[in-house]
Write a protein that holds these residues in place. Structure first.
Motif, PDB file in Angstrom:
ATOM      1  N   ALA A  43       0.831  -1.209   0.000  1.00 59.85           N
ATOM      2  CA  ALA A  43       0.000   0.000   0.000  1.00 59.85           C
ATOM      3  C   ALA A  43       0.863   1.256   0.000  1.00 59.85           C
ATOM      4  CB  ALA A  43      -0.914  -0.008   1.228  1.00 59.85           C
ATOM      5  N   ASP A  44       0.236   2.356  -0.378  1.00 60.17           N
ATOM      6  CA  ASP A  44       0.906   3.648  -0.311  1.00 60.17           C
ATOM      7  C   ASP A  44       1.243   3.976   1.138  1.00 60.17           C
ATOM      8  OD1 ASP A  44       0.690   4.060  -3.057  1.00 60.17           O
ATOM      9  OD2 ASP A  44      -1.207   5.128  -2.877  1.00 60.17           O
ATOM     10  N   ALA A  45       2.371   4.632   1.337  1.00 63.06           N
ATOM     11  CA  ALA A  45       2.763   5.082   2.667  1.00 63.06           C
ATOM     12  C   ALA A  45       1.645   5.949   3.239  1.00 63.06           C
ATOM     13  CB  ALA A  45       4.060   5.875   2.585  1.00 63.06           C
ATOM     14  N   SER A  46       1.385   5.768   4.525  1.00 68.26           N
ATOM     15  CA  SER A  46       0.250   6.450   5.135  1.00 68.26           C
ATOM     16  C   SER A  46       0.522   6.694   6.610  1.00 68.26           C
ATOM     17  CB  SER A  46      -0.995   5.564   4.975  1.00 68.26           C
ATOM     18  OG  SER A  46      -1.992   5.896   5.891  1.00 68.26           O
ATOM     19  N   GLU A  47       0.197   7.896   7.067  1.00 69.80           N
ATOM     20  CA  GLU A  47       0.365   8.234   8.484  1.00 69.80           C
ATOM     21  C   GLU A  47      -0.513   7.367   9.372  1.00 69.80           C
ATOM     22  OE1 GLU A  47       2.563  10.276  10.057  1.00 69.80           O
ATOM     23  OE2 GLU A  47       3.490  10.494   8.085  1.00 69.80           O
ATOM     24  N   VAL A  48      -1.714   7.011   8.918  1.00 70.75           N
ATOM     25  CA  VAL A  48      -2.609   6.208   9.761  1.00 70.75           C
ATOM     26  C   VAL A  48      -2.100   4.773   9.884  1.00 70.75           C
ATOM     27  CG1 VAL A  48      -4.669   7.644   9.442  1.00 70.75           C
ATOM     28  CG2 VAL A  48      -4.247   5.750   7.882  1.00 70.75           C
ATOM     29  N   VAL A  49      -1.520   4.224   8.824  1.00 71.18           N
ATOM     30  CA  VAL A  49      -0.948   2.882   8.907  1.00 71.18           C
ATOM     31  C   VAL A  49       0.285   2.899   9.816  1.00 71.18           C
ATOM     32  CG1 VAL A  49       0.195   1.036   7.600  1.00 71.18           C
ATOM     33  CG2 VAL A  49      -1.903   2.096   6.716  1.00 71.18           C
ATOM     34  N   LEU A  50       1.100   3.933   9.710  1.00 70.66           N
ATOM     35  CA  LEU A  50       2.250   4.072  10.597  1.00 70.66           C
ATOM     36  C   LEU A  50       1.785   4.172  12.050  1.00 70.66           C
ATOM     37  CD1 LEU A  50       5.267   4.359  11.105  1.00 70.66           C
ATOM     38  CD2 LEU A  50       5.026   6.818  10.635  1.00 70.66           C
ATOM     39  N   ALA A  51       0.733   4.955  12.303  1.00 71.42           N
ATOM     40  CA  ALA A  51       0.198   5.077  13.669  1.00 71.42           C
ATOM     41  C   ALA A  51      -0.305   3.730  14.175  1.00 71.42           C
ATOM     42  CB  ALA A  51      -0.923   6.109  13.707  1.00 71.42           C
ATOM     43  N   ALA A  52      -0.919   2.940  13.305  1.00 69.62           N
ATOM     44  CA  ALA A  52      -1.387   1.616  13.701  1.00 69.62           C
ATOM     45  C   ALA A  52      -0.207   0.741  14.126  1.00 69.62           C
ATOM     46  CB  ALA A  52      -2.159   0.965  12.561  1.00 69.62           C
ATOM     47  N   ALA A  53       0.867   0.766  13.348  1.00 70.79           N
ATOM     48  CA  ALA A  53       2.050  -0.033  13.684  1.00 70.79           C
ATOM     49  C   ALA A  53       2.674   0.455  14.988  1.00 70.79           C
ATOM     50  CB  ALA A  53       3.061   0.030  12.544  1.00 70.79           C
ATOM     51  N   GLU A  54       2.804   1.750  15.131  1.00 68.57           N
ATOM     52  CA  GLU A  54       3.422   2.315  16.331  1.00 68.57           C
ATOM     53  C   GLU A  54       2.610   2.038  17.590  1.00 68.57           C
ATOM     54  OE1 GLU A  54       5.799   6.141  14.469  1.00 68.57           O
ATOM     55  OE2 GLU A  54       3.711   6.408  15.092  1.00 68.57           O
ATOM     56  N   ASN A  55       1.308   1.906  17.459  1.00 72.34           N
ATOM     57  CA  ASN A  55       0.439   1.722  18.622  1.00 72.34           C
ATOM     58  C   ASN A  55       0.047   0.272  18.880  1.00 72.34           C
ATOM     59  OD1 ASN A  55      -0.272   4.484  19.814  1.00 72.34           O
ATOM     60  ND2 ASN A  55      -0.365   4.800  17.610  1.00 72.34           N
ATOM     61  N   CYS A  56       0.554  -0.651  18.081  1.00 69.97           N
ATOM     62  CA  CYS A  56       0.292  -2.073  18.334  1.00 69.97           C
ATOM     63  C   CYS A  56       0.942  -2.427  19.675  1.00 69.97           C
ATOM     64  CB  CYS A  56       0.860  -2.932  17.208  1.00 69.97           C
ATOM     65  SG  CYS A  56       0.691  -4.708  17.526  1.00 69.97           S
ATOM     66  N   PRO A  57       0.172  -2.956  20.629  1.00 68.39           N
ATOM     67  CA  PRO A  57       0.741  -3.205  21.953  1.00 68.39           C
ATOM     68  C   PRO A  57       1.822  -4.280  21.991  1.00 68.39           C
ATOM     69  CG  PRO A  57      -1.515  -4.033  21.836  1.00 68.39           C
ATOM     70  CD  PRO A  57      -1.252  -3.285  20.559  1.00 68.39           C
ATOM     71  N   VAL A  58       1.908  -5.118  20.958  1.00 71.53           N
ATOM     72  CA  VAL A  58       2.932  -6.170  20.932  1.00 71.53           C
ATOM     73  C   VAL A  58       3.882  -6.029  19.743  1.00 71.53           C
ATOM     74  CG1 VAL A  58       1.587  -7.822  22.270  1.00 71.53           C
ATOM     75  CG2 VAL A  58       1.352  -7.786  19.777  1.00 71.53           C
ATOM     76  N   GLU A  59       3.824  -4.892  19.047  1.00 72.46           N
ATOM     77  CA  GLU A  59       4.672  -4.609  17.877  1.00 72.46           C
ATOM     78  C   GLU A  59       4.642  -5.751  16.862  1.00 72.46           C
ATOM     79  OE1 GLU A  59       8.574  -3.258  19.012  1.00 72.46           O
ATOM     80  OE2 GLU A  59       7.763  -1.407  19.855  1.00 72.46           O
ATOM     81  N   ALA A  60       3.424  -6.203  16.541  1.00 73.91           N
ATOM     82  CA  ALA A  60       3.255  -7.294  15.581  1.00 73.91           C
ATOM     83  C   ALA A  60       3.280  -6.813  14.133  1.00 73.91           C
ATOM     84  CB  ALA A  60       1.942  -8.030  15.854  1.00 73.91           C
ATOM     85  N   ILE A  61       3.204  -5.500  13.909  1.00 74.08           N
ATOM     86  CA  ILE A  61       3.120  -4.948  12.554  1.00 74.08           C
ATOM     87  C   ILE A  61       4.488  -4.428  12.129  1.00 74.08           C
ATOM     88  CG2 ILE A  61       2.049  -3.193  11.089  1.00 74.08           C
ATOM     89  CD1 ILE A  61      -0.312  -3.227  13.135  1.00 74.08           C
ATOM     90  N   THR A  62       4.934  -4.865  10.953  1.00 72.94           N
ATOM     91  CA  THR A  62       6.165  -4.324  10.389  1.00 72.94           C
ATOM     92  C   THR A  62       5.853  -3.670   9.052  1.00 72.94           C
ATOM     93  OG1 THR A  62       6.756  -6.430   9.365  1.00 72.94           O
ATOM     94  CG2 THR A  62       7.695  -5.986  11.532  1.00 72.94           C
TER      95      THR A  62
END
Length: 77
Positions: A43-62
């Motif tokens: 997907a296109d780079a997105s601030e909301v996707v970055l926020a989702a990754a940063e706020n994942c409580p177990v850092e499961a998103i890369t």
């Protein structure tokens, strides 16, 4: 044209909190096992996707840059 990311969720780490869906409802969904999945793994780079990754409580998103594989999140130390 902007950056494009590869979005991956480590299903071994995901606890199904839904934080990613809350931050980026157009980017993630929880499946029937309450595990996160990107709606579009490329997907296109997105601030909301970055926020989702940063706020994942177990850092499961890369997030990595498509093409180069350079890490976006979590950043290299």
């Amino acid at each position: 044209m902007g950056d494009r990311w590869l979005i991956e969720v480590d299903r071994g780490l995901c606890i199904g909190s839904g934080m990613c869906v809350g931050h980026a409802p157009g980017g993630f969904r929880l499946d029937s096992a309450r595990q996160s999945r990107p709606l579009d793994p490329e997907a296109d780079a997105s601030e909301v996707v970055l926020a989702a990754a940063e706020n994942c409580p177990v850092e499961a998103i890369t997030l990595t840059l498509l093409g180069s594989g350079e890490p976006v999140f979590p950043p290299e130390e």
